[in-house]
Design a protein around this motif. Structure first.
Motif, short mmCIF file in Angstrom:
data_model
loop_
_atom_site.label_atom_id
_atom_site.label_comp_id
_atom_site.label_asym_id
_atom_site.label_seq_id
_atom_site.Cartn_x
_atom_site.Cartn_y
_atom_site.Cartn_z
N ASN A 110 0.95 -1.22 0.00
CA ASN A 110 -0.09 0.06 -0.13
C ASN A 110 0.88 1.35 -0.07
O ASN A 110 2.18 1.31 0.48
N VAL A 111 0.38 2.34 -0.60
CA VAL A 111 1.08 3.68 -0.31
C VAL A 111 -0.13 4.82 -0.07
O VAL A 111 -1.05 4.59 -0.10
N ARG A 112 0.59 5.60 0.67
CA ARG A 112 -0.45 6.66 1.08
C ARG A 112 0.30 8.15 1.27
O ARG A 112 1.59 8.12 1.07
N ALA A 113 -0.14 9.26 0.68
CA ALA A 113 0.20 10.55 0.67
C ALA A 113 0.24 11.14 2.10
O ALA A 113 -1.06 11.03 2.76
N LEU A 114 1.22 11.44 2.83
CA LEU A 114 1.15 12.12 4.31
C LEU A 114 1.37 13.60 4.03
O LEU A 114 2.39 14.38 4.11
N HIS A 115 0.32 14.35 3.71
CA HIS A 115 0.44 15.65 3.12
C HIS A 115 0.87 16.74 4.31
O HIS A 115 1.77 17.66 3.92
N GLU A 116 0.69 16.32 5.55
CA GLU A 116 1.32 17.18 6.57
C GLU A 116 2.64 17.30 6.74
O GLU A 116 3.41 18.29 6.80
N GLU A 117 3.17 16.01 6.33
CA GLU A 117 4.60 15.80 6.72
C GLU A 117 5.29 15.92 5.34
O GLU A 117 6.64 15.99 5.40
N ARG A 118 4.53 16.00 4.39
CA ARG A 118 4.93 16.08 2.74
C ARG A 118 5.91 15.08 2.69
O ARG A 118 7.05 15.05 2.05
N MET A 119 5.13 13.78 2.94
CA MET A 119 6.08 12.53 2.58
C MET A 119 4.82 11.54 1.93
O MET A 119 3.76 11.72 2.24
N GLY A 166 3.72 19.63 -3.48
CA GLY A 166 2.92 18.68 -2.91
C GLY A 166 2.51 17.64 -3.92
O GLY A 166 3.23 17.60 -5.15
N VAL A 167 1.64 16.69 -3.60
CA VAL A 167 1.24 15.70 -4.79
C VAL A 167 -0.44 15.90 -4.78
O VAL A 167 -1.01 16.33 -3.62
N ASN A 168 -0.78 15.28 -5.86
CA ASN A 168 -2.16 15.08 -5.98
C ASN A 168 -2.68 13.64 -5.57
O ASN A 168 -3.69 13.62 -4.82
N ALA A 169 -1.92 12.80 -5.96
CA ALA A 169 -2.37 11.34 -5.57
C ALA A 169 -1.18 10.51 -5.91
O ALA A 169 -0.16 10.61 -6.54
N VAL A 170 -1.14 9.30 -4.96
CA VAL A 170 -0.27 8.28 -5.09
C VAL A 170 -0.95 6.76 -5.26
O VAL A 170 -1.99 6.86 -4.31
N GLU A 171 -0.54 6.09 -5.85
CA GLU A 171 -1.33 4.84 -6.06
C GLU A 171 -0.16 3.47 -6.49
O GLU A 171 1.01 3.82 -7.21
N VAL A 172 -0.55 2.55 -6.06
CA VAL A 172 0.14 1.19 -6.59
C VAL A 172 -0.41 0.66 -8.00
O VAL A 172 -1.73 0.58 -7.95
N THR A 173 0.36 0.52 -9.11
CA THR A 173 -0.02 0.26 -10.37
C THR A 173 -0.20 -1.45 -10.35
O THR A 173 0.18 -2.08 -9.64
N ASN A 174 -0.73 -1.95 -11.65
CA ASN A 174 -1.12 -3.42 -11.56
C ASN A 174 0.28 -4.18 -11.69
O ASN A 174 0.38 -5.26 -11.28
N ASP A 175 1.64 -3.30 -11.88
CA ASP A 175 2.64 -3.91 -12.18
C ASP A 175 3.61 -4.00 -10.96
O ASP A 175 4.91 -3.97 -11.00
N ASN A 176 2.95 -3.33 -9.93
CA ASN A 176 3.42 -3.39 -8.54
C ASN A 176 4.68 -2.05 -8.65
O ASN A 176 5.64 -2.24 -7.95
N LYS A 177 4.43 -1.06 -9.21
CA LYS A 177 4.86 0.11 -9.51
C LYS A 177 4.15 1.16 -8.67
O LYS A 177 3.15 1.13 -8.25
N VAL A 178 4.95 2.09 -8.14
CA VAL A 178 4.31 3.23 -7.54
C VAL A 178 4.15 4.61 -8.28
O VAL A 178 5.24 5.15 -8.97
N SER A 179 3.04 4.86 -8.39
CA SER A 179 2.49 6.13 -9.60
C SER A 179 2.28 7.55 -8.66
O SER A 179 1.66 7.16 -7.73
N VAL A 180 2.84 8.65 -8.89
CA VAL A 180 2.49 9.80 -8.15
C VAL A 180 2.24 10.81 -9.18
O VAL A 180 2.95 11.19 -10.27
N SER A 181 1.15 11.60 -8.96
CA SER A 181 0.44 12.66 -9.82
C SER A 181 1.01 13.99 -9.14
O SER A 181 0.74 13.93 -7.90
N HIS A 186 1.96 16.77 -14.20
CA HIS A 186 3.14 15.62 -14.06
C HIS A 186 3.10 14.24 -13.61
O HIS A 186 2.24 14.25 -12.33
N ALA A 187 3.56 13.36 -14.00
CA ALA A 187 3.28 12.03 -13.34
C ALA A 187 4.80 11.19 -13.30
O ALA A 187 5.45 11.13 -14.26
N SER A 188 4.72 10.76 -12.31
CA SER A 188 6.11 9.91 -11.83
C SER A 188 5.92 8.48 -11.60
O SER A 188 4.68 8.22 -10.89
#
Length: 491
Positions: A110-119, A166-181, A186-188
């Motif tokens: 799982n992944v999650r954005a901790l906006h207050e900690e900016r992590m 900051g970030v808009n969203a973070v998620e785990v992709t179907n191939d077990n990578k981590v996507s950051v919007s 821009h997306a990483s």
């Protein structure tokens, strides 16, 4: 392929376990330098270092077991040496082989954005957690707009990086990578293994540092058994070359046998790594008794323990010394582990250790060889890093300048400290004595080992002749990493 290693401080032998968790394989061949036909098999065993265990779990390239006296810093216990090594007592030899460890694959739960900690927090399938700052993630975006993949270099300019992003969203992709919007659309997308390797925890950072730089060393004394390898194997076989360089980094010295007794052998070995270090004495240099010598090494007299070239601000890191013709009488060489001696000084005389790590000493060298030169440098005799670890010894009494840039009241304490260090270096229990015969080559860490030579007499028809050359640690470590990837495919 055979490579030999060394008995380390602690003077205790351990049997070997052939489990996959050990990065080395051991066969021992005890061979006198002057009589390579004598052999003796013996077995060793080591346990993992608690501090290095994460590296072994995460990478097959980690070589992190250490001898009983490997440096751990004040008050930390040391751990035993690596398993499956081949040794060569300095009246003998060994063979060292490295075996890869299985790579652990890491999956993201799982992944999650901790906006207050900016992590961003990553939860791994094994239950572990890692934190990654938003700014660091944006700075290291692997997309083609931000990274030149062919050079593995960053294209994103620092002036274009929003360090408060900051970030808009973070998620785990179907191939077990981590996507950051990102807010600018821009997306990483980050690979899980890439992220895991760069975890910011103290343990992970230690493990990665060790994997990249192999900073753990095996300290040794007069009972050293020098790692040995076949010169021809090193030139033609990647695994032999990797084992050689790994032992050179860990132990500080490796004996190569079977080189042709002619000029050019050190240059061919250097080409295996990269390129020769050019100095004012040339790409290679001939150690012979010379008329009007421009260096004390070019005489037949005794040389005191020293490192080469402290008069250069960036002294050569590795020295290659090849015997083409030996002396009729004398000429034996001696060597001491400067890191071990510095550790003893710190324990026995902390005040002297503090003086030699803080006082800057002038070194000078003047003459004409490859070209004319007039060198001047200032260095501490014992260099330590930010963690207090000894990383370099700078000492050559022949080129230590009469200029001593110290307040007058510090002069006597400096001499007392230097003499205390030299006394430790000169203890018989810390020194290994050896004699090279034609075709033998000694490769050693010039930032760590101090070496000396006894006076000698040459044969009338065949003068003593050694050929030497230098390499820098940057190119040696570069080749080691490339060979590790070639052999193990996991770096």
């Amino acid at each position: 392929m055979l490579l030999t290693e060394a008995t380390l401080v602690g003077k205790k032998n351990f049997p070997v376990t052939n489990g996959i968790c050990f990065p080395f394989s051991l066969t021992t061949e005890s061979v006198a330098l002057s009589n390579p036909d004598t052999s003796l098999a013996e077995m060793w065993m080591c346990t993992f270092s608690r501090r290095a265990l994460p590296a072994l779990q995460r990478s097959t390239s980690a070589m992190v077991c250490r001898p009983l006296r490997a440096w751990r810093g004040p008050g930390r216990a040391a751990s035993p040496p690596p398993s499956r090594l081949t040794w060569m007592p300095l009246r003998g030899q060994h063979t060292l082989g490295s075996a890869p460890l299985p790579l652990a694959r890491h999956s993201v739960r799982n992944v999650r954005a901790l906006h207050e900690e900016r992590m961003m927090e990553v939860e791994w399938e094994d239950g572990g957690h890692s934190l990654y700052p938003f700014t660091w993630l944006r700075d290291n975006c692997p997309c083609p707009l931000c990274t030149l993949d062919s050079a593995q270099a960053r294209k994103l300019l620092m002036l274009d990086l929003d360090v408060h992003v900051g970030v808009n969203a973070v998620e785990v992709t179907n191939d077990n990578k981590v996507s950051v919007s990102w807010p600018d659309r821009h997306a990483s997308v980050f690979d899980a293994e890439w992220l895991k390797k760069r975890c910011f925890s103290a343990a992970a950072r230690r493990a990665l540092k060790e994997e990249l730089f192999l900073n753990e060393r095996y300290h040794w004394d007069s009972e050293l058994r020098v790692p040995a390898a076949d010169y021809r194997d090193v030139l033609r076989d990647d695994k032999a070359a990797l084992d050689w360089l790994s032992a050179l980094r860990r132990v500080g010295v490796v004996h190569l046998k079977g080189a042709p007794a002619e000029r050019g052998a050190v240059a061919r070995l250097a080409e295996r790594i990269g390129y020769l270090r050019l100095t004012f004495y040339g790409h290679t240099w001939q150690v012979q008794d010379k008329f009007m010598a421009n260096n004390v090494a070019y005489t037949s007299g005794k040389l005191s323990l020293h490192t080469d070239y402290p008069a250069l601000h960036f002294a050569p890191g590795v020295q290659l010394l090849h015997c083409i013709s030996d002396a009729e009488e004398g000429g034996e060489s001696e060597m001491v582990d400067g890191f071990h001696a510095a550790e003893l000084l710190q324990r026995e005389d902390p005040e002297a250790f503090g003086t030699l790590t803080s006082a800057l000493v002038d070194f000078t060298d003047t003459g004409t060889d490859y070209c004319d030169f007039m060198l001047q440098s200032k260095k501490s005799v014992i260099e330590v890093d930010a963690d207090g670890r000894v990383v370099r010894i700078n000492f050559n009494n022949a080129t230590r300048d009469s200029v001593l840039d110290l307040p007058v009241h510090q002069v006597q304490p400096f001499y007392r400290a230097l003499r205390a260090f030299v006394d430790i270096l000169s203890r018989p229990e810390n020194m290994v004595t050896y004699g090279l015969t034609p075709g033998n080559m000694l490769t050693f860490d010039n930032w760590r080992l101090l070496h000396s030579r006894r006076s000698y007499r040459s044969r009338p028809d065949r003068p003593r002749h050694l050929e030497g050359a230098y390499l820098d640690w940057d190119e040696v470590m570069s080749r080691l990493r490339i060979l590790r990837r070639s052999v193990h495919g996991n770096v």
